[in-house]
Design a protein around this motif. Structure first.
Motif, PDB file in Angstrom:
ATOM      1  N   ALA A 153      -0.259  -3.583  48.715  1.00 32.30           N
ATOM      2  CA  ALA A 153      -1.426  -4.440  49.051  1.00 32.30           C
ATOM      3  C   ALA A 153      -1.309  -5.855  48.502  1.00 32.30           C
ATOM      4  O   ALA A 153      -1.574  -6.827  49.239  1.00 32.30           O
ATOM      5  N   THR A 154      -0.917  -6.015  47.212  1.00 31.60           N
ATOM      6  CA  THR A 154      -0.889  -7.408  46.705  1.00 31.60           C
ATOM      7  C   THR A 154       0.330  -8.154  47.245  1.00 31.60           C
ATOM      8  O   THR A 154       0.314  -9.391  47.328  1.00 31.60           O
ATOM      9  N   SER A 155       1.363  -7.408  47.670  1.00 28.49           N
ATOM     10  CA  SER A 155       2.484  -8.081  48.358  1.00 28.49           C
ATOM     11  C   SER A 155       2.021  -8.555  49.744  1.00 28.49           C
ATOM     12  O   SER A 155       2.385  -9.643  50.204  1.00 28.49           O
ATOM     13  N   VAL A 156       1.204  -7.741  50.399  1.00 21.82           N
ATOM     14  CA  VAL A 156       0.656  -8.116  51.720  1.00 21.82           C
ATOM     15  C   VAL A 156      -0.212  -9.364  51.600  1.00 21.82           C
ATOM     16  O   VAL A 156      -0.060 -10.340  52.339  1.00 21.82           O
ATOM     17  N   GLU A 210      -7.734 -16.786  54.531  1.00 21.37           N
ATOM     18  CA  GLU A 210      -8.236 -16.011  53.386  1.00 21.37           C
ATOM     19  C   GLU A 210      -8.057 -14.521  53.660  1.00 21.37           C
ATOM     20  O   GLU A 210      -7.937 -14.104  54.827  1.00 21.37           O
ATOM     21  N   VAL A 211      -8.074 -13.757  52.579  1.00 19.30           N
ATOM     22  CA  VAL A 211      -8.006 -12.290  52.721  1.00 19.30           C
ATOM     23  C   VAL A 211      -9.229 -11.713  52.020  1.00 19.30           C
ATOM     24  O   VAL A 211      -9.516 -12.061  50.863  1.00 19.30           O
ATOM     25  N   ILE A 212      -9.960 -10.860  52.749  1.00 17.94           N
ATOM     26  CA  ILE A 212     -11.157 -10.229  52.168  1.00 17.94           C
ATOM     27  C   ILE A 212     -10.850  -8.750  51.935  1.00 17.94           C
ATOM     28  O   ILE A 212     -10.738  -7.973  52.894  1.00 17.94           O
ATOM     29  N   PRO A 213     -10.653  -8.359  50.658  1.00 16.65           N
ATOM     30  CA  PRO A 213     -10.372  -6.941  50.387  1.00 16.65           C
ATOM     31  C   PRO A 213     -11.665  -6.134  50.419  1.00 16.65           C
ATOM     32  O   PRO A 213     -12.677  -6.584  49.845  1.00 16.65           O
ATOM     33  N   VAL A 214     -11.663  -5.009  51.108  1.00 14.59           N
ATOM     34  CA  VAL A 214     -12.843  -4.141  51.107  1.00 14.59           C
ATOM     35  C   VAL A 214     -12.405  -2.717  50.774  1.00 14.59           C
ATOM     36  O   VAL A 214     -11.239  -2.351  50.947  1.00 14.59           O
ATOM     37  N   ILE A 233     -10.318 -13.478  63.328  1.00 17.22           N
ATOM     38  CA  ILE A 233     -10.299 -12.369  62.369  1.00 17.22           C
ATOM     39  C   ILE A 233      -9.200 -11.360  62.702  1.00 17.22           C
ATOM     40  O   ILE A 233      -8.851 -11.168  63.881  1.00 17.22           O
ATOM     41  N   LEU A 234      -8.612 -10.764  61.646  1.00 14.63           N
ATOM     42  CA  LEU A 234      -7.673  -9.653  61.830  1.00 14.63           C
ATOM     43  C   LEU A 234      -8.069  -8.530  60.868  1.00 14.63           C
ATOM     44  O   LEU A 234      -8.393  -8.813  59.705  1.00 14.63           O
ATOM     45  N   LEU A 235      -8.034  -7.310  61.352  1.00 13.43           N
ATOM     46  CA  LEU A 235      -8.287  -6.141  60.503  1.00 13.43           C
ATOM     47  C   LEU A 235      -6.940  -5.551  60.094  1.00 13.43           C
ATOM     48  O   LEU A 235      -6.080  -5.291  60.954  1.00 13.43           O
ATOM     49  N   GLY A 236      -6.737  -5.378  58.783  1.00 12.07           N
ATOM     50  CA  GLY A 236      -5.453  -4.847  58.304  1.00 12.07           C
ATOM     51  C   GLY A 236      -5.659  -3.758  57.274  1.00 12.07           C
ATOM     52  O   GLY A 236      -6.710  -3.698  56.620  1.00 12.07           O
ATOM     53  N   SER A 247       1.965  -3.229  56.006  1.00 14.82           N
ATOM     54  CA  SER A 247       3.349  -3.708  55.859  1.00 14.82           C
ATOM     55  C   SER A 247       3.336  -5.230  55.793  1.00 14.82           C
ATOM     56  O   SER A 247       2.901  -5.882  56.758  1.00 14.82           O
ATOM     57  N   PRO A 248       3.823  -5.820  54.717  1.00 15.40           N
ATOM     58  CA  PRO A 248       3.814  -7.284  54.598  1.00 15.40           C
ATOM     59  C   PRO A 248       4.611  -7.958  55.717  1.00 15.40           C
ATOM     60  O   PRO A 248       4.327  -9.097  56.091  1.00 15.40           O
ATOM     61  N   LEU A 249       5.545  -7.234  56.298  1.00 16.18           N
ATOM     62  CA  LEU A 249       6.393  -7.837  57.351  1.00 16.18           C
ATOM     63  C   LEU A 249       5.618  -8.094  58.634  1.00 16.18           C
ATOM     64  O   LEU A 249       6.056  -8.850  59.505  1.00 16.18           O
ATOM     65  N   GLU A 250       4.440  -7.502  58.749  1.00 16.93           N
ATOM     66  CA  GLU A 250       3.616  -7.751  59.951  1.00 16.93           C
ATOM     67  C   GLU A 250       2.771  -9.014  59.798  1.00 16.93           C
ATOM     68  O   GLU A 250       2.187  -9.504  60.758  1.00 16.93           O
ATOM     69  N   TYR A 251       2.710  -9.545  58.561  1.00 18.01           N
ATOM     70  CA  TYR A 251       1.803 -10.679  58.304  1.00 18.01           C
ATOM     71  C   TYR A 251       2.590 -11.986  58.408  1.00 18.01           C
ATOM     72  O   TYR A 251       2.588 -12.827  57.508  1.00 18.01           O
TER      73      TYR A 251
END
Ligand SMILES: O=C(O)[C@H](CS(=O)(=O)O)OP(=O)(O)O
Ligand SMILES: [Mg+2]
Length: 238
Positions: free
Chosen positions: A30-33, A44-48, A66-69, A85-89
């Motif tokens: 997650a923190t690599s993503v 920005e990234v909003i962690p929920v 917006i993107l849901l990940g 997967s960080p490779l998708e970002y």
């Protein structure tokens, strides 16, 4: 400066975090993503914490902003745009977008850290930037390893050791500036991180699911030099 390290986020009390500089680590993944998404231009990234909250929150945004990940059981959530997967970002996907992210461990660890007003996102990708930030802030530090399903996760622990080593180069602290756990992680850190992580449950779980390239990517030390900051529920580059 005094540095404590906790092996899982549920081992930390809110009281412990007040007034401290908190580093949240979830190297796989997650923190690599989050770090990768921000480097690639995400607004920005909003962690929920959970899927329902993620979907409800996304309704407050225009579809094209917006993107849901995220993941459950390490695989993409049905109906979401991206997995964990960080490779998708990549830049062409995330540039200018707000990302709502929910994962099993890392986003929950971030929510836990929100009782501090100085929270940064760490992983192997940005070890030196996090160590430099700690040196500049010169505050008491709590390193929170997300862990995996409430247990010790070697990938996060090794990342904490890497940050403690880099910090010592920048700011030659004494051993009594470290908690016992931090001192052990400092003394036991070795930079062949991938070899050591191979003994861990988490790495093997995501390898078995075919995420070999993620492991290679997430274990590259200092690929990036940014400090993602978690303020008022949102992670942005500081
Ligand atoms: O997607 C991941 O790497 C993990 C899921 S699991 O622990 O392997 O099931 O989530 P994270 O929150 O990034 O640790
Ligand atoms: Mg993890």
């Amino acid at each position: 400066m005094f540095v404590e390290t906790y092996e899982t986020y549920n081992a930390v009390s809110d009281k412990t975090l007040k007034g401290k500089l908190v580093v949240v680590i979830d190297t796989l993944r997650a923190t690599s993503v989050i770090t990768t998404a921000l480097v690639n231009g995400s607004k920005e990234v909003i962690p929920v914490a959970d899927i329902e909250e993620a979907v409800n929150l996304s309704c407050n945004f225009d579809k094209d902003e917006i993107l849901l990940g995220g993941e459950r059981n390490a695989v993409k959530i049905d109906g979401f745009d991206l997995s964990n997967s960080p490779l998708e970002y990549s830049k062409d996907v995330v540039e200018g977008k707000t990302i709502i992210l929910t994962t099993t461990n890392g986003t929950r660890a971030l929510k836990k850290a929100s009782s501090s007003d100085d929270v940064v996102v760490g992983c192997l990708l940005n070890v030196s930037s996090i160590a430099e930030y700690i040196q500049r802030e010169d505050k008491d530090v709590v390193i929170i390893c997300a862990g995996t399903e409430g247990k010790f996760s070697i990938d996060d622990i090794i990342t904490a050791g890497a940050i403690l080593h880099k910090l010592k180069e920048l700011k030659p602290y004494e051993s009594d500036d470290l908690s016992k756990a931090s001192y052990f992680l400092y003394e036991s850190f070795k930079d062949n991180v991938l070899d050591i992580m191979k003994y861990g449950y988490h790495l093997n779980r995501i390898e078995k699911l075919g995420y070999h390239d993620d492991v290679k990517f997430c274990t590259t030390i200092d690929m990036f030099s940014i400090v993602p900051k978690y303020i008022n529920g949102v992670v942005k580059i500081c």
